[in-house]
Scaffold this active site. Structure first.
Site, PDB file in Angstrom:
ATOM      1  N   SER A   1       0.740  -1.487   0.086  1.00  0.00           N
ATOM      2  CA  SER A   1      -0.233   0.327  -0.257  1.00  0.00           C
ATOM      3  C   SER A   1       1.322   0.887   0.413  1.00  0.00           C
ATOM      4  O   SER A   1       2.148   1.267   0.845  1.00  0.00           O
ATOM      5  CB  SER A   1      -0.871  -0.277   1.258  1.00  0.00           C
ATOM      6  OG  SER A   1      -1.302   1.423   1.646  1.00  0.00           O
TER       7      SER A   1
ATOM      8  N   HIS B   1      -1.476  -1.585  -4.638  1.00  0.00           N
ATOM      9  CA  HIS B   1      -2.410  -1.432  -3.434  1.00  0.00           C
ATOM     10  C   HIS B   1      -2.395   0.704  -3.349  1.00  0.00           C
ATOM     11  O   HIS B   1      -1.696   0.906  -2.070  1.00  0.00           O
ATOM     12  CB  HIS B   1      -2.434  -1.735  -2.442  1.00  0.00           C
ATOM     13  CG  HIS B   1      -3.728  -1.975  -1.814  1.00  0.00           C
ATOM     14  ND1 HIS B   1      -5.095  -2.471  -1.845  1.00  0.00           N
ATOM     15  CD2 HIS B   1      -4.123  -0.920  -0.750  1.00  0.00           C
ATOM     16  CE1 HIS B   1      -6.116  -2.516  -0.956  1.00  0.00           C
ATOM     17  NE2 HIS B   1      -5.683  -1.224  -0.826  1.00  0.00           N
TER      18      HIS B   1
ATOM     19  N   ASP C   1      -5.542   3.528  -1.448  1.00  0.00           N
ATOM     20  CA  ASP C   1      -6.266   3.777  -1.074  1.00  0.00           C
ATOM     21  C   ASP C   1      -6.432   4.687  -1.213  1.00  0.00           C
ATOM     22  O   ASP C   1      -5.547   5.979  -0.243  1.00  0.00           O
ATOM     23  CB  ASP C   1      -5.144   3.373   0.676  1.00  0.00           C
ATOM     24  CG  ASP C   1      -4.919   2.003   1.162  1.00  0.00           C
ATOM     25  OD1 ASP C   1      -6.370   1.215   1.166  1.00  0.00           O
ATOM     26  OD2 ASP C   1      -4.234   2.212   1.012  1.00  0.00           O
TER      27      ASP C   1
ATOM     28  N   MET D   1      -9.345   7.631  -0.007  1.00  0.00           N
ATOM     29  CA  MET D   1     -10.073   8.076   1.187  1.00  0.00           C
ATOM     30  C   MET D   1     -10.479   9.569   1.480  1.00  0.00           C
ATOM     31  O   MET D   1     -10.034  10.358   0.984  1.00  0.00           O
ATOM     32  CB  MET D   1      -9.080   8.323   2.512  1.00  0.00           C
ATOM     33  CG  MET D   1      -8.322   7.084   2.935  1.00  0.00           C
ATOM     34  SD  MET D   1      -7.332   6.980   4.129  1.00  0.00           S
ATOM     35  CE  MET D   1      -6.187   4.948   4.233  1.00  0.00           C
TER      36      MET D   1
ATOM     37  N   HIS E   1      -8.894   1.073  -3.408  1.00  0.00           N
ATOM     38  CA  HIS E   1      -9.718   0.447  -2.087  1.00  0.00           C
ATOM     39  C   HIS E   1      -9.773   2.008  -2.183  1.00  0.00           C
ATOM     40  O   HIS E   1      -9.331   3.197  -1.187  1.00  0.00           O
ATOM     41  CB  HIS E   1      -8.311   0.191  -1.541  1.00  0.00           C
ATOM     42  CG  HIS E   1      -9.070  -0.122  -0.437  1.00  0.00           C
ATOM     43  ND1 HIS E   1      -8.949  -0.137   1.577  1.00  0.00           N
ATOM     44  CD2 HIS E   1     -10.160  -0.197   0.574  1.00  0.00           C
ATOM     45  CE1 HIS E   1      -9.606  -0.173   1.848  1.00  0.00           C
ATOM     46  NE2 HIS E   1     -11.137  -0.469   1.002  1.00  0.00           N
TER      47      HIS E   1
ATOM     48  N   MET F   1     -11.270  -6.589   5.733  1.00  0.00           N
ATOM     49  CA  MET F   1     -10.390  -5.695   6.606  1.00  0.00           C
ATOM     50  C   MET F   1     -10.150  -6.124   8.317  1.00  0.00           C
ATOM     51  O   MET F   1     -10.803  -6.557   8.336  1.00  0.00           O
ATOM     52  CB  MET F   1     -10.979  -4.023   6.858  1.00  0.00           C
ATOM     53  CG  MET F   1     -11.454  -3.258   5.943  1.00  0.00           C
ATOM     54  SD  MET F   1     -10.060  -2.527   4.767  1.00  0.00           S
ATOM     55  CE  MET F   1      -9.040  -1.951   5.871  1.00  0.00           C
TER      56      MET F   1
ATOM     57  N   ASP G   1      -6.507  -6.760   4.483  1.00  0.00           N
ATOM     58  CA  ASP G   1      -5.792  -5.333   4.213  1.00  0.00           C
ATOM     59  C   ASP G   1      -6.224  -4.988   5.860  1.00  0.00           C
ATOM     60  O   ASP G   1      -6.770  -4.354   6.559  1.00  0.00           O
ATOM     61  CB  ASP G   1      -6.807  -4.525   3.319  1.00  0.00           C
ATOM     62  CG  ASP G   1      -6.305  -2.830   3.496  1.00  0.00           C
ATOM     63  OD1 ASP G   1      -5.155  -2.948   3.560  1.00  0.00           O
ATOM     64  OD2 ASP G   1      -6.635  -2.408   2.858  1.00  0.00           O
TER      65      ASP G   1
END
Ligand code: DX5
Ligand code: ZN
Length: 228
Positions: free
Chosen positions: A12, A37, A39, A41, A70, A141, A176
């Site tokens: 990540s 990966h 992320d 948000m 994600h 998660m 994750d």
């Protein structure tokens, strides 16, 4: 992107140098990452903000493997086309992000991407029981989403339940949060094949000194493969 259940390590970039994403992506791929990966948000679904579709489009120029995005955002649907245009391979949305995850997964596939569905630690495996033919990946998660470097929450029972529910379907189980050489074997033994790791991959290295990234990736992979 052919399907298989071999162990895949997906670093990540939440733990990368935010001023140097391009070189960080090149470094983790050179050091053995299977997927990258990313992320996303929004400061609303989760209590942190990272980056959006224009940044993801810029990352695409550097990702030679699989771009695994994600999204910890709500709503998801208005942004699906933007993530498709950004070159996303797999777009994973949270089952908790809205009332219409079924429609969201259809829309993600309709936009030409693989569709993933993520479950927060408090969300049961059964919440995806009617989604398994619409999805390519279930992300379990093992931390409450929002930040890297948190303590692993053992979701072995949920992963075993999902693995049984999935059966022969070509659906990945991704884990994750808090993955390292100690925790990854528990998840691999329970049936996971994709292991996301942020802090445990980037620890000790940098773009100038990327060898620790490779050592960290190999240590997580070896521990997970031994547990199978
Ligand atoms: C958490 C993110 C994770 C995070 C994992 O909200 O979805 O991908 O970066 O970080 P570590 O591996 O440090 O727990
Ligand atoms: Zn993630």
């Amino acid at each position: 992107m052919p399907f298989d259940r071999s162990i895949k390590i997906a670093p990540s970039i939440l733990s990368a140098d935010f001023a140097d994403f391009g070189r960080e992506i090149q470094a983790i791929e050179a050091e053995g990452a299977d997927w990258v990966h990313i992320d996303v948000m929004d400061g609303h679904f989760v209590p942190n903000i990272t980056f959006g579709p224009p940044a993801v489009a810029a990352f695409r120029r550097h990702v030679k493997t699989v771009m695994d995005v994600h999204v910890m955002i709500a709503p998801v649907d208005p942004f699906i086309d933007a993530f498709a245009k950004a070159g996303t391979d797999i777009l994973t949305a949270h089952v908790e992000a809205g009332p219409h995850i079924h429609r969201t997964l259809q829309a993600i596939r309709g936009a030409g991407m693989k569709a993933g569905v993520a479950l927060n630690p408090g969300t049961p495996a059964q919440s995806v029981a009617h989604l398994l033919d619409l999805t390519d990946l279930v992300c379990v998660m093992t931390v409450n989403p929002g930040f890297g470097g948190q303590k692993f929450i053992d979701m072995s029972a949920k992963v075993r339940e999902l693995r049984a529910m999935i059966g022969d379907r070509p659906v990945h189980i991704e884990i994750d949060g808090g993955m390292d050489p100690t925790t990854a074997p528990l998840m691999a033994a329970a049936g996971a094949d994709v292991l996301v790791a942020g802090s445990a991959v980037f620890r000790g290295g940098s773009v100038e000194n990327p060898a620790p990234y490779g050592e960290n990736i190999r240590a997580i992979r070896a521990a997970a493969e031994r547990a199978r």
